[in-house]
Every structure is written in structure tokens, then in C-alpha cells.
Design a protein around this motif. Sequence first.
Motif, PDB file in Angstrom:
ATOM      1  N   ALA A  94       0.894  -1.340  -0.051  1.00  0.00           N
ATOM      2  CA  ALA A  94      -0.028   0.167   0.203  1.00  0.00           C
ATOM      3  C   ALA A  94       0.788   1.334  -0.116  1.00  0.00           C
ATOM      4  CB  ALA A  94      -1.019   0.048   1.078  1.00  0.00           C
ATOM      5  N   ASP A  95       2.244   1.105  -0.241  1.00  0.00           N
ATOM      6  CA  ASP A  95       3.139   2.350  -0.497  1.00  0.00           C
ATOM      7  C   ASP A  95       2.618   3.216  -1.450  1.00  0.00           C
ATOM      8  OD1 ASP A  95       4.961   1.598  -3.073  1.00  0.00           O
ATOM      9  OD2 ASP A  95       4.274  -0.295  -1.796  1.00  0.00           O
ATOM     10  N   ILE A 129      -1.380   4.056   6.952  1.00  0.00           N
ATOM     11  CA  ILE A 129      -2.776   4.736   6.113  1.00  0.00           C
ATOM     12  C   ILE A 129      -2.739   5.940   5.764  1.00  0.00           C
ATOM     13  CG2 ILE A 129      -4.383   5.159   8.063  1.00  0.00           C
ATOM     14  CD1 ILE A 129      -6.021   3.143   6.259  1.00  0.00           C
ATOM     15  N   GLU A 130      -2.036   7.020   6.407  1.00  0.00           N
ATOM     16  CA  GLU A 130      -2.085   8.299   6.122  1.00  0.00           C
ATOM     17  C   GLU A 130      -1.249   8.360   4.678  1.00  0.00           C
ATOM     18  OE1 GLU A 130      -2.555   8.295  10.564  1.00  0.00           O
ATOM     19  OE2 GLU A 130      -1.334   7.261   8.933  1.00  0.00           O
ATOM     20  N   GLU A 131      -0.204   7.789   4.481  1.00  0.00           N
ATOM     21  CA  GLU A 131       0.602   7.750   3.352  1.00  0.00           C
ATOM     22  C   GLU A 131      -0.100   7.140   2.038  1.00  0.00           C
ATOM     23  OE1 GLU A 131       4.584   5.956   3.577  1.00  0.00           O
ATOM     24  OE2 GLU A 131       4.742   7.043   5.778  1.00  0.00           O
ATOM     25  N   THR A 132      -0.870   6.069   2.470  1.00  0.00           N
ATOM     26  CA  THR A 132      -1.666   5.556   1.282  1.00  0.00           C
ATOM     27  C   THR A 132      -2.570   6.389   0.793  1.00  0.00           C
ATOM     28  OG1 THR A 132      -1.109   3.315   2.384  1.00  0.00           O
ATOM     29  CG2 THR A 132      -3.058   3.534   0.611  1.00  0.00           C
ATOM     30  N   MET A 136      -3.565   8.234  -2.769  1.00  0.00           N
ATOM     31  CA  MET A 136      -4.768   8.120  -3.387  1.00  0.00           C
ATOM     32  C   MET A 136      -5.320   9.506  -3.728  1.00  0.00           C
ATOM     33  SD  MET A 136      -6.449   4.812  -1.368  1.00  0.00           S
ATOM     34  CE  MET A 136      -7.794   4.673  -1.973  1.00  0.00           C
ATOM     35  N   ALA A 137      -5.252  10.504  -2.905  1.00  0.00           N
ATOM     36  CA  ALA A 137      -5.814  11.929  -2.834  1.00  0.00           C
ATOM     37  C   ALA A 137      -5.015  12.388  -4.190  1.00  0.00           C
ATOM     38  CB  ALA A 137      -5.638  12.607  -1.804  1.00  0.00           C
ATOM     39  N   GLU A 138      -3.712  12.070  -4.446  1.00  0.00           N
ATOM     40  CA  GLU A 138      -3.378  12.685  -5.854  1.00  0.00           C
ATOM     41  C   GLU A 138      -4.060  12.205  -7.008  1.00  0.00           C
ATOM     42  OE1 GLU A 138       0.875  11.519  -5.536  1.00  0.00           O
ATOM     43  OE2 GLU A 138       1.271  12.768  -3.735  1.00  0.00           O
ATOM     44  N   ALA A 161      -7.513   7.949   8.136  1.00  0.00           N
ATOM     45  CA  ALA A 161      -7.601   8.044   6.614  1.00  0.00           C
ATOM     46  C   ALA A 161      -8.474   9.216   6.453  1.00  0.00           C
ATOM     47  CB  ALA A 161      -8.182   6.849   5.977  1.00  0.00           C
ATOM     48  N   HIS A 162      -9.576   9.216   7.037  1.00  0.00           N
ATOM     49  CA  HIS A 162     -10.689  10.371   6.832  1.00  0.00           C
ATOM     50  C   HIS A 162     -10.091  11.699   7.081  1.00  0.00           C
ATOM     51  CE1 HIS A 162     -14.713  11.562   5.629  1.00  0.00           C
ATOM     52  NE2 HIS A 162     -14.986  12.453   6.845  1.00  0.00           N
ATOM     53  N   ALA A 163      -9.123  11.674   8.031  1.00  0.00           N
ATOM     54  CA  ALA A 163      -8.347  13.118   8.354  1.00  0.00           C
ATOM     55  C   ALA A 163      -7.279  13.717   7.402  1.00  0.00           C
ATOM     56  CB  ALA A 163      -7.762  12.905   9.785  1.00  0.00           C
ATOM     57  N   VAL A 164      -7.192  12.711   6.329  1.00  0.00           N
ATOM     58  CA  VAL A 164      -6.031  12.719   5.356  1.00  0.00           C
ATOM     59  C   VAL A 164      -7.024  13.573   4.204  1.00  0.00           C
ATOM     60  CG1 VAL A 164      -4.448  12.057   3.790  1.00  0.00           C
ATOM     61  CG2 VAL A 164      -4.247  11.245   6.488  1.00  0.00           C
TER      62      VAL A 164
END
Length: 289
Positions: A94-95, A129-132, A136-138, A161-164
Motif C-alpha cells: 500500500a506504499d 494509512i495516512e501515506e496510502t 490516493m488523494a493525488e 484516513a478520513h482526516a487526510v
Amino acid sequence: MTVATWTSDTAPLQGLGLMRLTDDGWGDDDRDPARLVRAAVDAGVSVLDTAEMYGNEEVVGRALGGCRQDVTLCSKFGVYWGPSGRMDDWSVRADPATVRSAIDGSLRRLGVDHLDLYYLHHRSEETPIEETVAAMAELHRAGKIGALGLSNVTLDDIRRAHAVHPIAAVQLEWSLAQRSVETLLPTLADLGIALVAYSPLGHGSLTHSAGNPLGQALADIAAREGATRGQIALAWVHHRARRVAGAVVPLPGTTSITHLHANIAAARIELSGSDVAALEDAARQLGDR
């Protein structure tokens, strides 16, 4: 089709899981992939769900044909089979580099320029999960995906995750045989995240009588309703989904048009309070064994 605005009032009634869709069905009246997709769309089932891990994105892409604009197309990344071929031989990647390469592969195989909903298939023990989710946001900003989803994650994962970046949907199992997701429902509702309930038939275990209290309860209600045990099990998920605060989209999987129509009909079965109590009491007895 947009996913980010799914609510209890606007969420699709039901989706279609395509994990087992293969090339074998082409030309078959009941199992032709393109006919299956067309039948789903014609019946109002617009959420089509696959994954990189399933190895069938190319089949799904061909099956879409001219229906692309009519469906919410979903796929997942991050789970990869090991060399042994055993069902228990898999790992999670998930990197951020995997996120970027996986989406390009899925889009190419599906023959589309974007996905409506893209899931992390399984939580990673190695990549925060913040990095993943940041990666994904990109993809969202680049127009490659419409919304972000998570599958097989914990409550802590969801909050972090939702905080990111806003998470539109979380895909977790929910059935009479597996009810642990119910502890997460208040948080999902609070955050405005839809639950996509996979394996509502308990991976097939609820479709036949197994000589246990739950199998018997399903059989008894099915006989009275003129339905199948699987339809009653799916009707229970719909019943419970209508009584929670947030959006829920049951996701039964099939490769058969006949079963597709049976699953759609299950959503119209109204279970009585005594039926629900009997099913849940039988499920508890099974769990106590």
C-alpha cells in the motif's frame, strides 16, 4: 456516477460484486458478462465492483461495452497473490509507488480513463494509512478516481484516513454470519461514509441449510415467503440497512443473470419483526457453539 454524495436517501439500493466473473461465460444466455452488466443496469443495479486481485478487470472492461456512463465503476488495489497459488498466500502493498502504478494498470485493463470509486483492498501493517490515502488523494486530484474507499480496515484506520482526505465508502463484510461491522456503523454515519456490505450471503454459507439453527430459520421463512434461503439472508441485510443512520449498499456477488434478478427481488422482501428476531436468535445460537 458520483459516490461522494451517497446518503441513506440517495445510496443505490444494491450493487453487483464481480469477483468471479471470467471469460468462460461469453455466449451463455445466463452467464454472458456483457449481458449480465446490461441486465444489472436495466434493473437499476448501477454499482459494479471488481479488484486488481481478482484478475478479471479486462473481462469487466469488455463487459461494460456501452454501459460505462450508466454505472459506478469500482476497483481495489493493494492485495497481491504469492507464488504458491494457495488461497492463504497473499500480501499487502500500500506504499505510494504501488498506489500510482496500480491505478494505471487498472485503468488500462478496464479500458477506461477513470474509476468512480477506488479502494485500498486491505489494511497494511507496514505502510501508515495516512501515506496510502495521501497518494490516493493525488489520483483524485489528477482525475483518475472520483472518490476514495477503504476495505478490510479498522475503526482507527477509518478515522486516520478520513482526516487526510474524505473517504466516501468503506467495504466490509455484513451478514447474519458476520456482524462485527455493526460496531462501526455509528462512526461511519457520523463521518458521512457509506458502508458497502460485501458477502451478505456469508460467502455462500447462508444459501443452503447446514443442519443448524440458522439454516433452519432461513429455510422456514423462505418456505413461507416463496423465496430461497439466500434471498432471506439478503433481505435481512436490507432490513438492517434501512434501520441505520448512514448509507448502506449491500453487495451480493454473482455471475448469473438468474441470480442477479433473485438478489434484486430479495430487496423487496419485507421481513416481520418476529422473522428478524428468529434469524438473529438462530445466528447467536450458532455463534455460541
